[in-house]
Design an enzyme around this catalytic site. Sequence first.
Site, PDB file in Angstrom:
ATOM      1  N   TYR A 138      -6.321  -8.535   0.519  1.00 23.60           N
ATOM      2  CA  TYR A 138      -6.321  -9.221  -0.765  1.00 23.60           C
ATOM      3  C   TYR A 138      -6.622 -10.715  -0.609  1.00 23.60           C
ATOM      4  CZ  TYR A 138      -3.971  -4.973  -2.427  1.00 23.60           C
ATOM      5  OH  TYR A 138      -3.654  -3.677  -2.740  1.00 23.60           O
ATOM      6  N   LYS A 189      -0.317  -0.523  11.280  1.00 29.12           N
ATOM      7  CA  LYS A 189      -1.266   0.508  11.737  1.00 29.12           C
ATOM      8  C   LYS A 189      -1.926   0.001  13.007  1.00 29.12           C
ATOM      9  CE  LYS A 189      -3.592   4.378  11.357  1.00 29.12           C
ATOM     10  NZ  LYS A 189      -2.961   5.648  11.781  1.00 29.12           N
ATOM     11  N   ASP A 222       0.772   5.865   8.224  1.00 32.03           N
ATOM     12  CA  ASP A 222       0.589   7.277   7.884  1.00 32.03           C
ATOM     13  C   ASP A 222       1.860   8.076   8.162  1.00 32.03           C
ATOM     14  OD1 ASP A 222       0.053   6.566  10.506  1.00 32.03           O
ATOM     15  OD2 ASP A 222      -1.419   8.148  10.851  1.00 32.03           O
ATOM     16  N   ASP A 246       1.523  -1.950  -1.028  1.00 30.04           N
ATOM     17  CA  ASP A 246       1.066  -1.621  -2.373  1.00 30.04           C
ATOM     18  C   ASP A 246       1.048  -0.105  -2.554  1.00 30.04           C
ATOM     19  OD1 ASP A 246       0.010  -1.797  -4.917  1.00 30.04           O
ATOM     20  OD2 ASP A 246      -1.969  -2.489  -4.291  1.00 30.04           O
ATOM     21  N   ASP A 250       4.166   2.527  -4.586  1.00 28.96           N
ATOM     22  CA  ASP A 250       3.874   3.502  -5.641  1.00 28.96           C
ATOM     23  C   ASP A 250       4.424   4.873  -5.267  1.00 28.96           C
ATOM     24  OD1 ASP A 250       2.591   1.542  -7.068  1.00 28.96           O
ATOM     25  OD2 ASP A 250       0.759   2.699  -7.401  1.00 28.96           O
TER      26      ASP A 250
END
Length: 358
Positions: A138, A189, A222, A246, A250
């Site tokens: 971002y 990651k 993951d 982000d 959710d």
Amino acid sequence: MRTHRIAAIGGDGIGPEVIAAGLQALDACAERDGGFRLDIEAFDWGSDYYRRHGVMMPSDGADRLRAFDAIYFGAVGAPDIPDHLTLWGLRLAICQPLDQYANVRPTRILPGITSPLRHVSGPELDWVIVRENSEGEYSGVGGRVHKGLPEEVATDVAMFTRAGVTRILRYAFEIARSRPRKLLTVVTKSNAQRHGMVMWDEIAAEVAREFPDVAWDKMLVDAMTMRMTLKPETLDTIVATNLHADILSDLAAALAGSLGIAPTANLNPERKTPSMFEPIHGSAFDITGKGIANPVATFWTGAMMLEHLGERAAAARLMRAVERVTADPALHTPDLGGTATTAQVTQAVCEALRGDNI
């Protein structure tokens, strides 16, 4: 009497509806408390403003917001305007100049709400997700060349700075230390992203030495989705990059019952600039104007704002009112499987606030 200046930005879709509901509840909080008042100034920035002026907000919008104690934000996004224009033109155009680098998203199962996880009844899922809010994918670094040609190239660079990573990890460790379990999970990651994510892992180990009383572990993003779903009781405070958190937040909201109940705080922890408080559900144009948007996320967000402003008793009172209302299935909106309207839920929360004698 204490006065808090609040900038209210309804934005797009259901945003104006839920912010109006939230302001009703906040007014009831101030009336019930009697020790503070909220001085609200509304701004009409968003997609309608874009259609009139070609921009989502004025060029000096972020600077104008510096005069306020907090920002109460609804949603951004419209079907007829590309998402990258709406997001970068409003929400990120506020968060980044005001250095709201810590995005905090609490998640727990409220009374009366059923998690889709069949083995979870409530206490097993009680998390705070800390999202780095200024860097990563971002950052806006990248571009496109040879546009429209077969050899077109588009790049988005995930930017991570030592200063940015250190401050968000330190803040996450502080949040973990403040909670009973004193447990933090760092999500990266680093097996695939061998530069920025490896730096995250290294800085996490460095910062952890400042917090010997906090237990911590790390997960690949993951694998984290599996752990959140199958072993939610093993998690408490979670910190991750802008993009990863982000997505994970959710998922967390869905596991807690609905995106319609999930709150967010975009914080400048040093309080050099105002922080912004918003529900995470987005503009939801499919239900805009139908009067059925769930205002619970906006109420919870309002409670976070009150706590940030130092009105802890009022914040606790608002959350008690929310929990009393969610405990009643007759006051569940359609996202929770009920038939209640935004107005009915708002009225019930305000009545619960006025009747709270604690």
